[in-house]
Motif scaffolding. Structure first.
Motif, mmCIF file in Angstrom:
data_model
loop_
_atom_site.group_PDB
_atom_site.id
_atom_site.type_symbol
_atom_site.label_atom_id
_atom_site.label_comp_id
_atom_site.label_asym_id
_atom_site.label_seq_id
_atom_site.Cartn_x
_atom_site.Cartn_y
_atom_site.Cartn_z
ATOM 1 N N GLU A 166 54.387 114.565 49.181
ATOM 2 C CA GLU A 166 54.046 113.880 47.927
ATOM 3 C C GLU A 166 53.796 112.399 48.181
ATOM 4 O OE1 GLU A 166 57.283 114.187 45.111
ATOM 5 O OE2 GLU A 166 58.695 113.215 46.453
ATOM 6 N N ILE A 167 53.032 111.781 47.299
ATOM 7 C CA ILE A 167 52.850 110.323 47.341
ATOM 8 C C ILE A 167 53.052 109.773 45.923
ATOM 9 C CG2 ILE A 167 51.266 110.199 49.333
ATOM 10 C CD1 ILE A 167 48.947 109.969 47.303
ATOM 11 N N PRO A 168 53.659 108.591 45.815
ATOM 12 C CA PRO A 168 53.773 107.989 44.476
ATOM 13 C C PRO A 168 52.381 107.633 43.966
ATOM 14 C CG PRO A 168 55.075 106.791 46.112
ATOM 15 C CD PRO A 168 54.229 107.756 46.863
ATOM 16 N N VAL A 169 52.135 107.902 42.697
ATOM 17 C CA VAL A 169 50.816 107.583 42.123
ATOM 18 C C VAL A 169 50.983 106.787 40.829
ATOM 19 C CG1 VAL A 169 49.519 109.545 43.064
ATOM 20 C CG2 VAL A 169 50.759 109.834 40.902
ATOM 21 N N GLN A 170 49.940 106.037 40.508
ATOM 22 C CA GLN A 170 49.894 105.309 39.225
ATOM 23 C C GLN A 170 49.782 106.320 38.097
ATOM 24 O OE1 GLN A 170 49.072 101.926 38.409
ATOM 25 N NE2 GLN A 170 48.419 101.015 40.349
ATOM 26 N N HIS A 171 50.458 106.058 37.014
ATOM 27 C CA HIS A 171 50.379 106.959 35.864
ATOM 28 C C HIS A 171 50.136 106.109 34.635
ATOM 29 C CE1 HIS A 171 52.382 109.676 32.762
ATOM 30 N NE2 HIS A 171 51.407 110.401 33.252
ATOM 31 N N HIS A 172 49.247 106.576 33.772
ATOM 32 C CA HIS A 172 48.929 105.801 32.573
ATOM 33 C C HIS A 172 49.342 106.555 31.323
ATOM 34 C CE1 HIS A 172 46.714 103.095 35.124
ATOM 35 N NE2 HIS A 172 46.069 104.133 35.645
ATOM 36 N N ALA A 173 49.607 105.795 30.267
ATOM 37 C CA ALA A 173 49.920 106.436 28.975
ATOM 38 C C ALA A 173 48.649 107.086 28.438
ATOM 39 C CB ALA A 173 50.429 105.381 28.003
ATOM 40 N N ARG A 174 48.822 108.154 27.680
ATOM 41 C CA ARG A 174 47.664 108.817 27.067
ATOM 42 C C ARG A 174 47.022 107.883 26.047
ATOM 43 N NH1 ARG A 174 45.347 113.824 25.596
ATOM 44 N NH2 ARG A 174 46.169 115.487 26.916
ATOM 45 N N GLN A 175 45.710 107.643 26.179
ATOM 46 C CA GLN A 175 45.008 106.757 25.236
ATOM 47 C C GLN A 175 44.333 107.545 24.123
ATOM 48 O OE1 GLN A 175 45.261 103.565 25.429
ATOM 49 N NE2 GLN A 175 46.142 103.394 27.484
ATOM 50 N N HIS A 176 43.923 108.784 24.425
ATOM 51 C CA HIS A 176 43.178 109.585 23.446
ATOM 52 C C HIS A 176 43.813 110.963 23.320
ATOM 53 C CE1 HIS A 176 39.911 106.661 23.698
ATOM 54 N NE2 HIS A 176 40.087 106.705 25.012
ATOM 55 N N GLY A 177 43.617 111.587 22.175
ATOM 56 C CA GLY A 177 44.123 112.947 21.978
ATOM 57 C C GLY A 177 45.631 112.984 22.074
ATOM 58 N N LYS A 178 46.191 114.206 22.121
ATOM 59 C CA LYS A 178 47.660 114.288 22.240
ATOM 60 C C LYS A 178 48.060 115.345 23.258
ATOM 61 C CE LYS A 178 48.244 117.207 18.271
ATOM 62 N NZ LYS A 178 47.806 117.930 17.447
ATOM 63 N N SER A 179 49.326 115.236 23.710
ATOM 64 C CA SER A 179 49.824 116.181 24.709
ATOM 65 C C SER A 179 49.775 117.596 24.140
ATOM 66 C CB SER A 179 51.255 115.828 25.095
ATOM 67 O OG SER A 179 51.774 116.852 25.903
ATOM 68 N N LYS A 180 49.467 118.562 25.005
ATOM 69 C CA LYS A 180 49.335 119.944 24.552
ATOM 70 C C LYS A 180 50.660 120.697 24.682
ATOM 71 C CE LYS A 180 45.038 118.856 24.140
ATOM 72 N NZ LYS A 180 45.020 117.551 24.779
ATOM 73 N N TYR A 181 51.682 120.006 25.205
ATOM 74 C CA TYR A 181 52.951 120.688 25.442
ATOM 75 C C TYR A 181 54.084 120.004 24.696
ATOM 76 C CZ TYR A 181 50.336 122.824 29.197
ATOM 77 O OH TYR A 181 49.388 123.512 29.914
ATOM 78 N N GLY A 182 54.937 120.795 24.050
ATOM 79 C CA GLY A 182 56.095 120.253 23.355
ATOM 80 C C GLY A 182 57.357 120.578 24.145
ATOM 81 N N ILE A 183 58.482 120.590 23.429
ATOM 82 C CA ILE A 183 59.790 120.809 24.052
ATOM 83 C C ILE A 183 59.888 122.213 24.667
ATOM 84 C CG2 ILE A 183 60.996 121.651 21.966
ATOM 85 C CD1 ILE A 183 62.410 118.975 24.302
ATOM 86 N N GLU A 184 59.083 123.152 24.139
ATOM 87 C CA GLU A 184 59.148 124.539 24.633
ATOM 88 C C GLU A 184 58.763 124.622 26.110
ATOM 89 O OE1 GLU A 184 56.719 123.423 22.776
ATOM 90 O OE2 GLU A 184 54.965 123.918 23.978
#
Ligand code: UDP
Ligand code: MG
Length: 350
Positions: free
Chosen positions: A212-230
């Motif tokens: 693995e390598i550490p990668v940059q991660h950005h907050a979602r700017q558009h739309g919404k996450s498709k996954y909830g707590i389930e």
């Protein structure tokens, strides 16, 4: 075969094979898409900006039954860029099915997976390639600094620790969408259900080298996450599957019989105690009947283990599976053997 040396200006040089004057696809990008119309254009431009040779890639978008205009955007992108391809599902089949369709379609020697929402940063591409060149078969991104809400980050940390333990593949971030694979991995590992979270574990079980390598991660700017707590309940359930497969994939009856032995011991003790108490007494009768229930459960468990053995046997016959072979010498028919190269990674069956 001729090769061209290219550099992406970040010090990463890359060789693009040319056959009959046509540049070969070296990198395939597999991108599952579910209602991400706003980001696809920018994502495509940013990938093209950061690859060593923009003409030697393919970008495969898999539209997982989007209800927005994602497919129209993909079609428009394919019109403009020769390297863009699209696959559209009739309905929403899930991320794992999308990745699997992309893996089946990809022709590059190196395959990237990325999420479509621009949370993954294409500028990391050269770093993944460097790590692959170090000899790894799968390099997974690690969102070291994560831009997601705490209720997503905390259970995810616990999940990653537990999965590392269960699978024997120790990563900080199994479920990062940004990954890079040698195509041997993507042609070997089969994804279904929600196993997209388990790709490094499945690859590790097949003997591939995972890092693995550490990668940059950005907050979602558009739309919404498709996954909830389930996602966590499903993830933990899949983790059990992986733990089971890792140990008992080829010998399910050993698993079943371990439990059956437990039920049988409890059942026998109860029946014996009941007999000693005297079957005529209510207490004795209850003990005997409970014991018999345990013995029946033991019998059912053993029988299901035997049925599972039948399935394994059928699978082995269908695939004509052979033990993994590290090397051969002399005139062995290599075309029929699943080979492992000297690094331990399995090369695809030719
Ligand atoms: N996705 C998909 N099918 C689905 C759910 C998600 O193809 O049923 C895609 C989605 O469009 C995105 C990626 O999978 O490209 C990851 O989804 P998301 O960003 O919602 O996950 P998160 O970042 O919240 O873990
Ligand atoms: Mg996302």
């Amino acid at each position: 075969m001729k090769t061209k040396n290219r550099s992406n200006g970040e010090g990463h040089s890359y060789e693009t094979p040319v056959r009959n004057g046509i540049r070969q696809v070296e990198l395939s990008f597999v991108i599952p898409v579910y209602n991400e119309e706003e980001t696809l254009d920018e994502l495509t431009s940013r990938i093209l900006e950061h690859v060593p040779d923009p003409e030697a890639i393919e970008i495969i978008f898999i539209d997982d039954g989007s209800t927005d205009d994602s497919w129209m955007v993909i079609e428009a992108l394919a019109d403009v860029h020769e390297v863009v391809r699209g696959i559209k599902f009739r309905g929403n089949r899930g991320k794992a099915a999308g990745l699997q369709a992309g893996f089946d379609a990809a022709v590059g020697n190196i395959v990237f997976t990325m999420d479509a929402d621009l949370q993954d940063d294409p500028q990391e591409i050269p770093r993944f390639l460097d790590k692959i060149e170090d000899g790894y078969d799968l390099v997974s991104g690690w969102k070291k600094v994560r831009h997601d809400p705490w209720h997503k980050v905390l259970p995810s940390r616990i999940f990653n620790r537990m999965l590392s333990y269960c699978s024997g593949v120790h990563l900080h971030d199994h479920n990062c969408g940004f990954k890079c694979y040698r195509s041997e991995v993507t042609k070997t590992v089969k994804l279904y259900g929600e196993l997209h979270r388990m790709v490094p574990s499945l690859a590790g079980m097949e003997g591939f080298r995972v890092s693995e390598i550490p990668v940059q991660h950005h907050a979602r700017q558009h739309g919404k996450s498709k996954y909830g707590i389930e996602r966590f309940i499903r993830g933990f359930s899949d983790m059990l599957t992986i733990g089971f497969l890792r140990k008992y994939k080829e010998r399910p009856s050993h698993f079943a019989n371990t439990w059956a032995a437990g039920y049988m011991s409890i059942g026998s003790v109860l029946v014996l105690t009941g007999v000693i108490c005297g079957a005529a007494l209510v207490k004795g009768l209850v003990l005997i009947l409970t014991g018999l229930v345990f013995l029946a459960i033991a019998a059912v468990t053993t029988t299901s283990g035997l049925f599972c053995e039948l399935l394994v046997r059928k699978n082995v016959e269908v695939q004509a599976a052979l033990p993994e072979i590290a090397q051969t010498v002399g005139d062995v028919n290599a075309l029929t053997l699943p080979m492992t190269d000297v690094r331990g990674g399995r090369t695809a069956k030719v």
